[in-house]
Design a protein around this motif. Structure first.
Motif, short mmCIF file in Angstrom:
data_model
loop_
_atom_site.label_atom_id
_atom_site.label_comp_id
_atom_site.label_asym_id
_atom_site.label_seq_id
_atom_site.Cartn_x
_atom_site.Cartn_y
_atom_site.Cartn_z
N VAL A 1 -4.76 18.16 5.78
CA VAL A 1 -5.51 16.95 5.45
C VAL A 1 -5.30 16.70 3.97
CG1 VAL A 1 -7.75 15.80 5.42
CG2 VAL A 1 -7.24 17.45 7.22
N ASP A 2 -4.98 15.47 3.61
CA ASP A 2 -4.83 15.09 2.21
C ASP A 2 -6.00 14.20 1.80
OD1 ASP A 2 -2.35 16.35 2.13
OD2 ASP A 2 -1.25 14.50 2.57
N VAL A 3 -6.32 14.28 0.53
CA VAL A 3 -7.39 13.45 -0.03
C VAL A 3 -6.82 12.70 -1.23
CG1 VAL A 3 -9.54 13.62 -1.38
CG2 VAL A 3 -9.33 14.86 0.77
N ALA A 4 -7.21 11.43 -1.38
CA ALA A 4 -6.86 10.66 -2.57
C ALA A 4 -8.14 10.17 -3.22
CB ALA A 4 -5.96 9.48 -2.20
N LEU A 5 -8.13 10.12 -4.56
CA LEU A 5 -9.30 9.63 -5.29
C LEU A 5 -9.03 8.22 -5.83
CD1 LEU A 5 -10.02 12.86 -7.44
CD2 LEU A 5 -10.86 12.29 -5.14
N ASP A 6 -7.78 7.76 -5.64
CA ASP A 6 -7.34 6.52 -6.29
C ASP A 6 -6.80 5.50 -5.28
OD1 ASP A 6 -5.12 7.83 -5.43
OD2 ASP A 6 -4.17 8.04 -7.39
N GLY A 7 -7.40 5.48 -4.09
CA GLY A 7 -6.98 4.49 -3.11
C GLY A 7 -5.62 4.74 -2.51
N GLY A 8 -5.14 5.98 -2.57
CA GLY A 8 -3.92 6.34 -1.84
C GLY A 8 -2.65 6.42 -2.68
N ARG B 1 -8.70 21.44 1.42
CA ARG B 1 -8.85 22.81 1.90
C ARG B 1 -9.52 22.74 3.27
NH1 ARG B 1 -12.95 26.56 1.23
NH2 ARG B 1 -14.29 25.05 0.22
N ILE B 2 -8.81 23.23 4.29
CA ILE B 2 -9.43 23.28 5.61
C ILE B 2 -10.19 24.59 5.68
CG2 ILE B 2 -8.96 23.52 8.10
CD1 ILE B 2 -6.63 21.56 7.71
N ASP B 3 -11.47 24.54 6.06
CA ASP B 3 -12.24 25.77 6.18
C ASP B 3 -12.87 25.87 7.56
OD1 ASP B 3 -13.29 28.16 4.53
OD2 ASP B 3 -14.98 27.45 5.72
N GLY B 4 -12.75 27.05 8.15
CA GLY B 4 -13.29 27.26 9.49
C GLY B 4 -12.16 27.20 10.49
N PRO B 5 -12.50 27.36 11.78
CA PRO B 5 -11.46 27.46 12.79
C PRO B 5 -10.68 26.17 12.98
CG PRO B 5 -13.65 27.46 13.80
CD PRO B 5 -13.86 27.51 12.33
N VAL B 6 -9.40 26.31 13.32
CA VAL B 6 -8.55 25.17 13.64
C VAL B 6 -8.12 25.33 15.09
CG1 VAL B 6 -6.38 23.97 13.11
CG2 VAL B 6 -7.72 25.01 11.25
N TYR B 7 -8.70 24.54 15.95
CA TYR B 7 -8.37 24.59 17.38
C TYR B 7 -7.60 23.35 17.79
CZ TYR B 7 -12.02 28.22 17.60
OH TYR B 7 -12.77 29.34 17.40
N ASP B 8 -6.89 23.53 18.90
CA ASP B 8 -6.16 22.45 19.52
C ASP B 8 -7.13 21.34 19.97
OD1 ASP B 8 -3.56 21.80 20.56
OD2 ASP B 8 -4.39 22.06 22.57
N GLN C 1 -10.16 8.50 -0.18
CA GLN C 1 -9.49 8.38 1.12
C GLN C 1 -9.12 9.77 1.63
OE1 GLN C 1 -5.98 5.95 0.52
NE2 GLN C 1 -7.14 4.05 0.82
N SER C 2 -8.94 9.87 2.93
CA SER C 2 -8.39 11.10 3.51
C SER C 2 -7.39 10.71 4.59
CB SER C 2 -9.50 11.96 4.12
OG SER C 2 -10.09 11.30 5.23
N ARG C 3 -6.40 11.57 4.80
CA ARG C 3 -5.47 11.34 5.91
C ARG C 3 -5.15 12.67 6.58
NH1 ARG C 3 0.11 10.03 2.48
NH2 ARG C 3 0.45 12.19 1.85
N ALA C 4 -5.08 12.60 7.92
CA ALA C 4 -4.82 13.80 8.71
C ALA C 4 -3.36 13.84 9.11
CB ALA C 4 -5.69 13.78 9.97
N ILE C 5 -2.81 15.05 9.16
CA ILE C 5 -1.43 15.26 9.61
C ILE C 5 -1.51 16.30 10.72
CG2 ILE C 5 0.86 16.10 8.93
CD1 ILE C 5 -0.53 15.13 5.98
N ASP C 6 -0.93 15.98 11.89
CA ASP C 6 -1.06 16.93 13.00
C ASP C 6 0.23 17.71 13.22
OD1 ASP C 6 0.65 15.43 14.65
OD2 ASP C 6 -0.99 14.48 15.74
N GLU C 7 0.19 18.62 14.18
CA GLU C 7 1.33 19.54 14.36
C GLU C 7 2.58 18.85 14.90
OE1 GLU C 7 0.40 22.71 17.07
OE2 GLU C 7 -0.60 21.38 18.48
N THR C 8 2.45 17.59 15.34
CA THR C 8 3.67 16.87 15.75
C THR C 8 4.34 16.23 14.53
OG1 THR C 8 2.60 14.71 16.08
CG2 THR C 8 2.54 16.26 17.94
N GLY C 9 3.71 16.33 13.35
CA GLY C 9 4.25 15.72 12.14
C GLY C 9 3.71 14.31 11.91
N TYR C 10 2.90 13.83 12.83
CA TYR C 10 2.32 12.49 12.71
C TYR C 10 1.36 12.43 11.52
CZ TYR C 10 -0.58 8.44 14.04
OH TYR C 10 -1.27 7.25 14.05
N VAL C 11 1.48 11.37 10.73
CA VAL C 11 0.61 11.18 9.57
C VAL C 11 -0.29 9.98 9.84
CG1 VAL C 11 0.53 10.78 7.07
CG2 VAL C 11 2.46 12.04 8.07
#
Ligand SMILES: Nc1nc2c(c(=O)[nH]1)N[C@H]1C(S)=C(S)[C@@H](COP(=O)(O)O)O[C@H]1N2
Ligand SMILES: [Mo]
Length: 421
Positions: free
Chosen positions: A331-338, A345-352, A372-382
């Motif tokens: 997961v990425d975070v931006a403070l300036d609108g991207g 930092r991912i904390d805790g379990p990461v499940y499918d 802002q935040s953006r998620a990236i998954d295991e398929t590479g999708y952003v």
């Protein structure tokens, strides 16, 4: 209907920094003064008296100081409460598990109150042996415990044409993540025996809507569950007591609650919920159908409009991310609108196909920021920004809006739902 006023959208919090620190506005919007008599070096009142004994709180409820932590409705989305939605208070939660009493609800004809003694699940259609199970019979099959998110396809659906609702509870609160206990659907289908040519199943609820959806057999045999427990206890009536279908990673509408029957067939049923509803109208006037998977998405839950920043200095950005295609890997975070992205930092379990919790800690100097935040998954999708999403999808859709959310954090700590373009 009584719900305490929402601190974020009705009367906004004000922050006064005094000698003793912060005076934080309460649920009424009025400032609650702290009481030095209860603070060191004094002995507080709760130390001077006995508390409630065991058994007084036979089924525990949250502290009386947490009354604002509730599901909320939006009046203009609630023409009739039996066919509407209440939203998860994401801004008040942390970790990945949603407490049962706070899971958003979406009902098409109200909550069915099913007597478990009369509960039956029927499997019929293209099977060798039509079967009817009682709840006790379902509980005799080998069990699976799985943590999954459920997101309504209409989550963020009010934001297609621009920033509208002021709070992640409303923009993103049609998601929850709990641990389900139940029987793999595959086990029950094997028990009934599939006839050759079987390709689809139709799942139908026992509520007054008898809500039903067609599900490809491949998904049914892959990871679907008939769940009767959530977070250890029996499902809540709101969430389908005594049994619901769990369709991991796919739109919430398919997770039939109060599950009454499963019919096996060789083609989809083209039910109301997959023709008139839950299709995505594109710019050219054509509609996409059977858009089942929920793409990667994330949201900063704090700071957010209902959870303003308390003061400058050390600040924790906290948020949730999920993907219907598997695990969230970053997961990425931006403070300036991207413009500039930093890895959270991912904390805790990461499940499918479950929520993950992310944090980004920084020293806020008090200047305005566009979070802002953006998620990236295991398929590479952003996860896409809203402009890029609209280029493909137009603005006629209701469902499947997974665009990047922007929160405008202002110098006074207030946060507003905005868009950057
Ligand atoms: N029988 C039945 N199942 C149903 C519904 C319903 O109205 N009736 N609503 C669906 C929709 S649109 C969603 S998003 C999810 C919501 O699940 P929840 O209420 O547990 O959050 O249930 C789905 N299953
Ligand atoms: Mo939904």
């Amino acid at each position: 209907m009584s719900q305490p006023p929402d601190q974020g959208s009705t009367s906004r919090r004000k922050f006064v920094v005094g000698a003793a620190g912060l005076v934080v506005a309460g649920a009424s919007g009025k400032a609650i003064a702290d009481n030095p008599k209860n603070q060191p070096p004094n002995v507080p009142e709760w130390t001077r008296t006995l508390g409630d004994g065991v058994g007084v709180r036979a089924y525990g409820t949250p502290s009386k100081f947490e009354k604002q932590v509730i599901r909320r409705t939006v009046p203009w989305l609630t023409a009739t409460p039996e066919s509407s939605v209440s939203f998860t208070p994401l801004h008040e939660l942390d970790g990945i598990i949603t407490p049962n009493g706070l899971c958003f609800e979406r009902h098409h004809s109200g909550i069915a109150e099913i007597d478990p003694a009369d509960y039956r699940l029927m499997i019929h259609g293209m099977v060798d042996k039509p079967l009817i199970f009682t709840l006790d019979e379902l509980k005799r099959f080998p069990r699976a415990n799985r943590i999954y998110f459920l997101e309504c396809a209409a989550n963020s659906g009010m934001e297609w044409r621009g920033a509208q609702l002021n709070g992640c509870q409303y923009t993103h609160g049609m998601v929850h993540c709990v641990q389900y206990t139940g029987v793999p659907l595959k086990t029950l289908l094997n028990e009934a025996g599939l006839k050759s040519g079987a390709k689809w199943i139709m799942a139908e609820g026992g509520d007054a809507a008898a809500m039903n959806r067609s599900i490809p057999l491949a998904k049914a045999l892959d990871d679907c569950l008939i769940a009767y427990r959530m977070n250890g206890e029996m499902l809540r009536p709101e969430n389908g007591y005594p049994a619901r279908l769990v369709v991991p990673g796919w739109q919430g509408n398919m997770w039939i609650k109060w599950l009454r029957r499963l019919k096996v067939g060789d083609q989809p049923w083209f039910t109301r919920e997959e023709t008139s509803k839950y299709t995505d109208l594109m710019e050219n006037g054509k509609a996409r159908q059977f858009t089942w998977v929920m793409d990667a998405k994330s949201i900063i839950t704090s700071p957010s409009p209902q959870a303003p920043a308390k003061s400058k200095g050390l600040t924790v950005i906290s948020g949730l991310a999920w993907s219907g295609r598997g695990k969230v890997v970053r997961v990425d975070v931006a403070l300036d609108g991207g413009r500039n992205w930093r890895t959270a930092r991912i904390d805790g379990p990461v499940y499918d196909k479950a929520c993950v919790r992310f944090y980004y800690e920084f020293d806020w100097s008090g200047e305005a920021l566009l979070l802002q935040s953006r998620a990236i998954d295991e398929t590479g999708y952003v996860q896409p920004n809203k402009d890029d999403l609209r280029k493909i999808r137009g603005v006629n859709s209701i469902y499947h809006n997974n665009g990047i959310q922007t929160w405008h954090l202002k110098p006074d700590g207030e946060v507003e739902n905005v868009e950057v373009g």
